[in-house]
Design a protein around this motif. Sequence first.
Motif, short mmCIF file in Angstrom:
data_model
loop_
_atom_site.label_atom_id
_atom_site.label_comp_id
_atom_site.label_asym_id
_atom_site.label_seq_id
_atom_site.Cartn_x
_atom_site.Cartn_y
_atom_site.Cartn_z
N ARG A 284 0.82 -1.21 0.00
CA ARG A 284 0.00 0.00 0.00
C ARG A 284 0.85 1.26 0.00
O ARG A 284 0.48 2.27 -0.62
N PHE A 285 1.98 1.20 0.70
CA PHE A 285 2.84 2.39 0.80
C PHE A 285 4.24 2.08 0.25
O PHE A 285 5.24 2.21 0.95
N ARG A 286 4.27 1.69 -1.01
CA ARG A 286 5.53 1.28 -1.62
C ARG A 286 6.54 2.43 -1.66
O ARG A 286 7.75 2.20 -1.61
N HIS A 287 6.07 3.66 -1.76
CA HIS A 287 6.98 4.80 -1.84
C HIS A 287 7.51 5.22 -0.47
O HIS A 287 8.24 6.21 -0.37
N TRP A 288 7.17 4.50 0.59
CA TRP A 288 7.72 4.79 1.92
C TRP A 288 8.63 3.67 2.42
O TRP A 288 8.97 3.61 3.60
N ARG A 289 9.04 2.78 1.52
CA ARG A 289 9.80 1.62 1.97
C ARG A 289 11.16 1.99 2.56
O ARG A 289 11.63 1.33 3.49
N TRP A 290 11.80 3.02 2.03
CA TRP A 290 13.09 3.42 2.58
C TRP A 290 12.94 3.97 4.00
O TRP A 290 13.71 3.61 4.91
N GLN A 291 11.95 4.82 4.21
CA GLN A 291 11.73 5.38 5.55
C GLN A 291 11.37 4.29 6.56
O GLN A 291 11.85 4.29 7.69
N SER A 292 10.49 3.36 6.16
CA SER A 292 10.08 2.30 7.09
C SER A 292 11.26 1.39 7.43
O SER A 292 11.34 0.85 8.54
N THR A 293 12.20 1.24 6.49
CA THR A 293 13.40 0.46 6.78
C THR A 293 14.21 1.10 7.89
O THR A 293 14.71 0.41 8.80
N GLY A 294 14.35 2.41 7.84
CA GLY A 294 15.09 3.10 8.90
C GLY A 294 14.45 2.93 10.26
O GLY A 294 15.14 2.72 11.27
N VAL A 295 13.11 2.99 10.30
CA VAL A 295 12.41 2.78 11.57
C VAL A 295 12.67 1.36 12.08
O VAL A 295 12.94 1.14 13.26
N GLY A 296 12.59 0.38 11.17
CA GLY A 296 12.84 -1.00 11.56
C GLY A 296 14.23 -1.21 12.12
O GLY A 296 14.42 -1.92 13.12
N LEU A 297 15.23 -0.60 11.50
CA LEU A 297 16.60 -0.74 11.97
C LEU A 297 16.82 -0.08 13.32
O LEU A 297 17.56 -0.58 14.18
N PHE A 298 16.16 1.07 13.53
CA PHE A 298 16.26 1.73 14.83
C PHE A 298 15.66 0.84 15.93
O PHE A 298 16.24 0.67 17.01
N LEU A 299 14.50 0.24 15.64
CA LEU A 299 13.88 -0.65 16.62
C LEU A 299 14.73 -1.89 16.87
O LEU A 299 14.76 -2.42 17.99
N LEU A 300 15.43 -2.34 15.84
CA LEU A 300 16.31 -3.49 16.01
C LEU A 300 17.43 -3.17 16.99
O LEU A 300 17.74 -3.97 17.88
N ALA A 301 18.06 -2.01 16.82
CA ALA A 301 19.11 -1.61 17.76
C ALA A 301 18.56 -1.46 19.17
O ALA A 301 19.19 -1.89 20.15
N LEU A 302 17.36 -0.88 19.28
CA LEU A 302 16.73 -0.70 20.59
C LEU A 302 16.44 -2.05 21.24
O LEU A 302 16.55 -2.18 22.47
N SER A 303 16.09 -3.05 20.45
CA SER A 303 15.74 -4.36 21.02
C SER A 303 16.91 -4.97 21.79
O SER A 303 16.70 -5.67 22.79
N PHE A 304 18.14 -4.70 21.36
CA PHE A 304 19.28 -5.28 22.07
C PHE A 304 19.56 -4.58 23.39
O PHE A 304 20.13 -5.17 24.31
N ALA A 305 19.14 -3.32 23.50
CA ALA A 305 19.22 -2.67 24.81
C ALA A 305 18.26 -3.34 25.78
O ALA A 305 18.56 -3.54 26.96
N VAL A 306 17.08 -3.71 25.27
CA VAL A 306 16.10 -4.42 26.10
C VAL A 306 16.61 -5.82 26.43
O VAL A 306 16.50 -6.28 27.58
N LEU A 307 17.18 -6.51 25.44
CA LEU A 307 17.68 -7.87 25.66
C LEU A 307 18.81 -7.91 26.68
O LEU A 307 18.94 -8.88 27.45
N ALA A 308 19.62 -6.85 26.71
CA ALA A 308 20.72 -6.81 27.68
C ALA A 308 20.19 -6.83 29.11
O ALA A 308 20.81 -7.40 30.02
N LEU A 309 19.00 -6.24 29.31
CA LEU A 309 18.39 -6.24 30.64
C LEU A 309 17.91 -7.63 31.04
O LEU A 309 17.61 -7.87 32.21
N GLY A 310 17.83 -8.53 30.07
CA GLY A 310 17.32 -9.87 30.34
C GLY A 310 18.34 -10.85 30.86
O GLY A 310 18.05 -12.05 30.94
N ARG A 311 19.51 -10.38 31.23
CA ARG A 311 20.52 -11.32 31.74
C ARG A 311 20.03 -12.07 32.97
O ARG A 311 20.39 -13.22 33.19
N THR A 312 19.17 -11.42 33.75
CA THR A 312 18.63 -12.09 34.94
C THR A 312 17.10 -12.03 35.00
O THR A 312 16.50 -12.58 35.91
#
Length: 419
Positions: A284-312
């Motif tokens: 539906r929003f093919r012309h926003w694929r580059w922007q949505s990729t950037g959002v996805g990559l930012f969330l990916l980096a953020l997920s590892f900050a959350v995962l680091a808290l999961g050590r215990t």
Amino acid sequence: MKEESPLLERNVQPPQPRLTSRLLLVLAVICGVTTANAYYAQPLLDKISVDLDASSAQAASIVTAGQIGAAFGLLLIVPAADIMRRRTLLTCLFGANAVALAGSAVAPSVVWMVVLSFVIGVGAVAIPILSAYTAGLADDATRGRALGVVMGGVLFGILLSRTVASLIAAAGGWRTVFVVAAVLMAVVAVVMRSIVSSDAPTLGTPYGAQVLSVLTQFRRHPILRTRCFLGACVMATFTAFWTSVAFLLAREPFSYGQIGIGVFALSGVAGAMMTSSGGRLIDRFRHWRWQSTGVGLFLLALSFAVLALGRTQILWLVVGAILMDAAIQAVHVTNQSVVYEVDPAARARIASGYMTCFAVGGAAGSALSAQAYDRWGWYGACWVGVAFSVAALLAWALGSAHEREAQRMLRRHEATTAP
């Protein structure tokens, strides 16, 4: 002017089957079952290392070998999908997978497991062949959704493989997992022959030239180079997490058994459930694929900050795994939606190039995270994920010019073709 000559008229193509919902579902299931083969070992690594008297890093090399095998097959086998009958090629790949899985069930050492895992990785290249086949059956308006369904099947296969492997291993030992997997692949080979058309090759190019033309695609298309790098990075983060988390959960403070590790693997299924809907949004929003990729990559980096808290704390691990898997699949499906439009006549070769980078990234992520976990524990493994996420974000930012121009062209095309 295209580098390949069209196939001679004697190789007239039969009508392509229609991509019905039923066919799409079967293709997704086949992709999921096939993908699972490369990941059964991950939740079993602790058991395998004990049974075969190996260190955690040696056991983790089983996963790395599978990724290397996939890269080998993607570079040297997938391009052949354009120059030989697809059904014949897939039958050979599924057969090799079944034999290697059966061999893994009786492997006497880690060395044998590594060799057989390499063969299993080679067999897994049936996935990009089937995804390119799916992309060819779909039209522009539904391609993102179709790829989202197939990739959803792939992610379900990856995630459920851990749960299934853990449950089977708890009941009958880790070797039983590979026996069951071998039987499943034999069934898949039979089903596949009834749904994939026995079409003639689309090109008459010699094999050597076909393989070299994969490199030509990289040279000609900057967008493909950028998207391939992004794919390598997101797969590296995926394997960095799932290779190391089995060791974390098997030891203090969690001390989970096989069933506990398998149940945890279900946390990522939420990400798979989002891929079909995500594919519709991409359409539906093919012309926003580059922007949505950037959002996805930012969330990916953020997920590892959350995962680091999961050590215990298991809750943080669950939340982080859901966020990570959803972000990875969003970027992966978007990548494929973009690269398969670069040159519709070269989809198998584009799939070869993209998925080769994907597999190389996976091998790097699993190898580096295993070493980091051995030296610095869970935080070390998480830093590997962060490093690949940041590298992807930098590539996304630096590669924006080419894709933004492609987006402008797409908008102009949509404006001129709109009713």
